[in-house]
Structure formats: C-alpha cells, structure tokens
Design a protein around this motif. Structure first.
Motif, PDB file in Angstrom:
ATOM      1  N   PHE A 162       0.839  -1.200   0.000  1.00  0.00           N
ATOM      2  CA  PHE A 162       0.000   0.000   0.000  1.00  0.00           C
ATOM      3  C   PHE A 162       0.881   1.260   0.000  1.00  0.00           C
ATOM      4  N   GLU A 163       1.930   1.206   0.830  1.00  0.00           N
ATOM      5  CA  GLU A 163       2.862   2.336   0.916  1.00  0.00           C
ATOM      6  C   GLU A 163       3.492   2.601  -0.462  1.00  0.00           C
ATOM      7  N   ASP A 181       3.004  20.328   1.225  1.00  0.00           N
ATOM      8  CA  ASP A 181       1.998  19.524   1.928  1.00  0.00           C
ATOM      9  C   ASP A 181       2.550  18.559   2.973  1.00  0.00           C
ATOM     10  N   ILE A 182       3.811  18.107   2.786  1.00  0.00           N
ATOM     11  CA  ILE A 182       4.384  17.135   3.735  1.00  0.00           C
ATOM     12  C   ILE A 182       4.304  17.611   5.193  1.00  0.00           C
ATOM     13  N   PRO A 183       4.709  18.853   5.512  1.00  0.00           N
ATOM     14  CA  PRO A 183       4.659  19.282   6.918  1.00  0.00           C
ATOM     15  C   PRO A 183       3.243  19.339   7.512  1.00  0.00           C
ATOM     16  N   ILE A 189       2.805   9.826   8.504  1.00  0.00           N
ATOM     17  CA  ILE A 189       2.442  10.008   7.089  1.00  0.00           C
ATOM     18  C   ILE A 189       3.536  10.808   6.365  1.00  0.00           C
ATOM     19  N   ARG A 190       4.107  11.770   7.083  1.00  0.00           N
ATOM     20  CA  ARG A 190       5.209  12.590   6.532  1.00  0.00           C
ATOM     21  C   ARG A 190       6.331  11.696   6.048  1.00  0.00           C
ATOM     22  N   LYS A 191       6.686  10.701   6.894  1.00  0.00           N
ATOM     23  CA  LYS A 191       7.804   9.808   6.575  1.00  0.00           C
ATOM     24  C   LYS A 191       7.556   9.070   5.257  1.00  0.00           C
ATOM     25  N   ALA A 196       8.609   9.956  -1.588  1.00  0.00           N
ATOM     26  CA  ALA A 196       8.217  10.282  -2.958  1.00  0.00           C
ATOM     27  C   ALA A 196       9.095  11.410  -3.522  1.00  0.00           C
ATOM     28  N   LEU A 197       9.820  12.104  -2.645  1.00  0.00           N
ATOM     29  CA  LEU A 197      10.722  13.168  -3.117  1.00  0.00           C
ATOM     30  C   LEU A 197      12.013  12.546  -3.630  1.00  0.00           C
TER      31      LEU A 197
END
Length: 197
Positions: A162-163, A181-183, A189-191, A196-197
């Motif tokens: 899923f990840e 949006d990450i912060p 969820i951030r991790k 994806a970066l």
C-alpha cells in the motif's frame, strides 16, 4: 410583469445543460416562497429535475441513456463553489479517487471549513464535516487525497504494498506542492510522503 416562473425558466435555459441551480440563485426574482413554487412547477413540467433539497439541474441529454443527472461528487463541488468553501474528500472516497479502492462509497465524506451538514442525492449521501484550517491547507490534489487515504487505513494497517502504491501516486504530484503539503501531515504520514521526493 414577467412571471417568476418564466424568468427562472429563461435564466435556466440560457445556461448549459448539466449546470446546477440553487433556489438561492433566484433570490432577486421574488420571495423564497414564490421561487419554491416556480421551481416546483418547472420540475412538474419536466424543464428541470430536483437533485437534492433546493438544488436543481436541466439534465444533459445522452442519445444512449437519456437524461444524465449530476453525480453526488459534482453536487458537492457545486455546493463548495456556491458557498465559497473548501472541501477535501476523506476515507473510502479519497481511496476510490486515488484508484486504491474499487468500492464506490454511498456516503461521500468531505472535510470543510463551511457549515457541517448532510445532503441526500438520490441513494447517496454527502456529509460535510467541519475541520481545522490545517486539514484544508494542502495544495496538491494527489497529496491531499494521499494524506486522507493513509489516515483511513491507519498507521498499524499500512502494508508495504500500500505504501508503495501511495509513493507511486505521489511521484506524479508537483514537487513544490508535495514539499508544501508534507509538513501538514501527521509525522508517520510525513515519513511515507518524503519517500516520494
């Protein structure tokens, strides 16, 4: 004096089919009771269809299936536009929009900065849930849905598979949106999103 019904019908027919109309759109034509009556008569005449309480449409016509009514999602977007509010799909609805679930939810739940309410559209329900501004600050369409999908699954239930799917989807998000949006997401969820970066 043109009748209210005639004026409303003329306005509706001057707009493209499929466009949503709210009873409040005609407030300048007369009293709300007179507007209700006129809309009721236009519905009975088959000029317009009632989508939900106080929401009407002149359906798009398809040569294959006849009248095409707006989807519950289009109704939600229409309400957001009219009320100048933000809405973010959550739960199974967010999962479905991302293609992570084939299940089409009967109840569409949106987070909003507007008034909380429930709107019935045919056999489906739109639920607007009041939330904090932080939950609506995401700029990216994909990242905003990804945050909601991960919240729906929950930290303990997220599988590697899923990840991976989420990371793949996020790689299609504009980098600047993703960085913005990450912060806003919870730490766990951030991790995932950072990958994806």
């Amino acid at each position: 004096m043109l009748s209210i019904e005639f004026k409303i019908e003329k306005t509706i027919k001057s707009k493209p089919r499929g466009m949503l109309f709210f009873a409040d759109d005609f407030i300048s034509y007369g009293s709300s009771k007179a507007i209700q009556k006129a809309l009721e008569r236009l519905t009975n005449k088959g000029v317009i269809r009632r989508v939900a309480r106080g929401i009407f449409v002149r359906p798009v016509l398809s040569e294959y299936i006849g009248e095409v009514m707006p989807t519950a999602e289009e109704v939600a977007q229409g309400i957001a536009k009219r009320d100048k509010i933000k809405i973010v799909p959550t739960g199974s609805h967010a999962m479905n929009k991302l293609g992570l679930s084939t299940q089409i939810p009967l109840k569409l739940v949106y987070l909003t900065d507007g008034a909380p309410r429930t709107i019935n559209v045919g056999n489906r329900t739109i639920k607007l849930k009041k939330t904090t501004p932080k939950n609506l600050m995401a700029k990216g369409k994909i990242s905003s849905l990804a945050i909601q999908a991960l919240k729906e699954v929950g930290q303990k239930e997220v599988t590697g598979d899923f990840e991976e799917k989420i990371i793949r989807l996020l790689s299609n998000e504009k980098r600047e949106n993703l960085e913005h949006d990450i912060p806003l997401a919870p730490v766990w969820i951030r991790k995932i999103m950072q990958k994806a970066l």
